[in-house]
Design a protein around this motif. Structure first.
Motif, mmCIF file in Angstrom:
data_model
loop_
_atom_site.group_PDB
_atom_site.id
_atom_site.type_symbol
_atom_site.label_atom_id
_atom_site.label_comp_id
_atom_site.label_asym_id
_atom_site.label_seq_id
_atom_site.Cartn_x
_atom_site.Cartn_y
_atom_site.Cartn_z
ATOM 1 N N THR A 1 0.814 -1.221 0.000
ATOM 2 C CA THR A 1 0.000 0.000 0.000
ATOM 3 C C THR A 1 0.849 1.274 0.000
ATOM 4 O OG1 THR A 1 -0.119 -0.029 2.413
ATOM 5 C CG2 THR A 1 -1.907 -1.136 1.196
ATOM 6 N N THR B 1 2.689 4.611 -0.805
ATOM 7 C CA THR B 1 2.293 5.727 -1.671
ATOM 8 C C THR B 1 3.405 6.026 -2.668
ATOM 9 O OG1 THR B 1 3.284 7.387 -0.240
ATOM 10 C CG2 THR B 1 0.987 6.732 0.251
ATOM 11 N N MET B 2 3.078 6.826 -3.666
ATOM 12 C CA MET B 2 4.087 7.242 -4.633
ATOM 13 C C MET B 2 5.175 8.061 -3.932
ATOM 14 S SD MET B 2 3.529 5.879 -7.585
ATOM 15 C CE MET B 2 4.183 6.843 -8.946
ATOM 16 N N ASP B 3 4.809 8.836 -2.908
ATOM 17 C CA ASP B 3 5.820 9.570 -2.135
ATOM 18 C C ASP B 3 6.814 8.604 -1.496
ATOM 19 O OD1 ASP B 3 4.943 12.158 -2.648
ATOM 20 O OD2 ASP B 3 3.610 12.209 -0.900
ATOM 21 N N GLU B 4 6.290 7.516 -0.931
ATOM 22 C CA GLU B 4 7.158 6.529 -0.299
ATOM 23 C C GLU B 4 8.027 5.812 -1.329
ATOM 24 O OE1 GLU B 4 4.771 4.956 3.586
ATOM 25 O OE2 GLU B 4 3.765 4.646 1.639
ATOM 26 N N ARG C 1 9.307 13.255 -5.681
ATOM 27 C CA ARG C 1 8.029 12.772 -6.226
ATOM 28 C C ARG C 1 7.858 13.261 -7.665
ATOM 29 N NH1 ARG C 1 2.591 11.288 -4.269
ATOM 30 N NH2 ARG C 1 1.149 11.976 -5.865
ATOM 31 N N ARG D 1 0.460 5.466 -9.937
ATOM 32 C CA ARG D 1 0.660 4.101 -9.429
ATOM 33 C C ARG D 1 0.385 3.048 -10.500
ATOM 34 N NH1 ARG D 1 1.026 1.114 -4.718
ATOM 35 N NH2 ARG D 1 -0.008 -0.885 -4.800
#
Length: 181
Positions: A21, A23-26, A35, A45
């Motif tokens: 799960t 995020t794109m930031d992660e 980002r 994603r």
């Protein structure tokens, strides 16, 4: 600064196999990118997951080639295949849970190629009397995918030693598939 797309994908795969799960930031942080830079390469994603899918299919095809599925007893070929797939198993486990990859018109034809090659291996084992004929080659293919995913998750959670992966998966699958005399 040039971005190594393959390295970004491998970083994303490593993160997403541990945390599906994320995020794109992660993902960007794990890849050492901003980002904005990540989004220049992957619009979102879905684009990232599709790129990971292509990587996973390519790795599976390379593993199949290296396993030489047409050589020797089919059971030995399955053992070689599981050993060759082990480095990609975590990525496959992640992809296995991404339902959108297997639905609708956008399904990658690579999965069909893989399924056909795996099914042919199991069919060869049946035709030579090695494998049970009451289990379809398609079912054995799905069982292999499921065991690879479960094995990868178990290794990542520390419930199974990495060195036991190949033995445990191949022997469990073959224990059910081998024809009893």
């Amino acid at each position: 600064m040039a971005v190594d797309r393959d390295q970004v994908l491998r970083s994303a795969a490593a993160l997403l196999t541990r945390k599906s799960t994320a995020t794109m930031d992660e993902v960007a942080k794990a890849a050492g990118l901003s980002r904005a830079t990540l989004h220049r390469h992957f619009a979102g994603r879905d684009a990232l997951v599709r790129a990971l899918e292509s990587l996973g299919i390519a790795e599976c095809e390379a593993a199949l080639d290296a396993a030489r599925p047409d050589e020797g007893p089919a059971a030995d070929a399955v053992r070689r295949l599981v050993r060759e797939l082990q480095p990609s198993a975590a990525l496959l486990a992640f992809l296995y849970t991404e339902n959108q990859l297997f639905e609708g018109e956008r399904q990658n034809e690579g999965w069909e190629r893989l399924d056909a090659r795996l099914t042919a291996l199991f069919r060869r084992g049946q035709e030579r009397g090695e494998f049970r004929i009451d289990l379809t080659p398609a079912w054995l293919t799905e069982a292999l995918y499921g065991l690879l995913a479960s094995g990868a998750w178990s290794v990542s959670e520390g419930r199974v030693a990495r060195n036991d992966f190949t033995h445990m998966i191949a022997e469990l699958l073959l224990g059910g598939a081998l024809r009893k005399e």
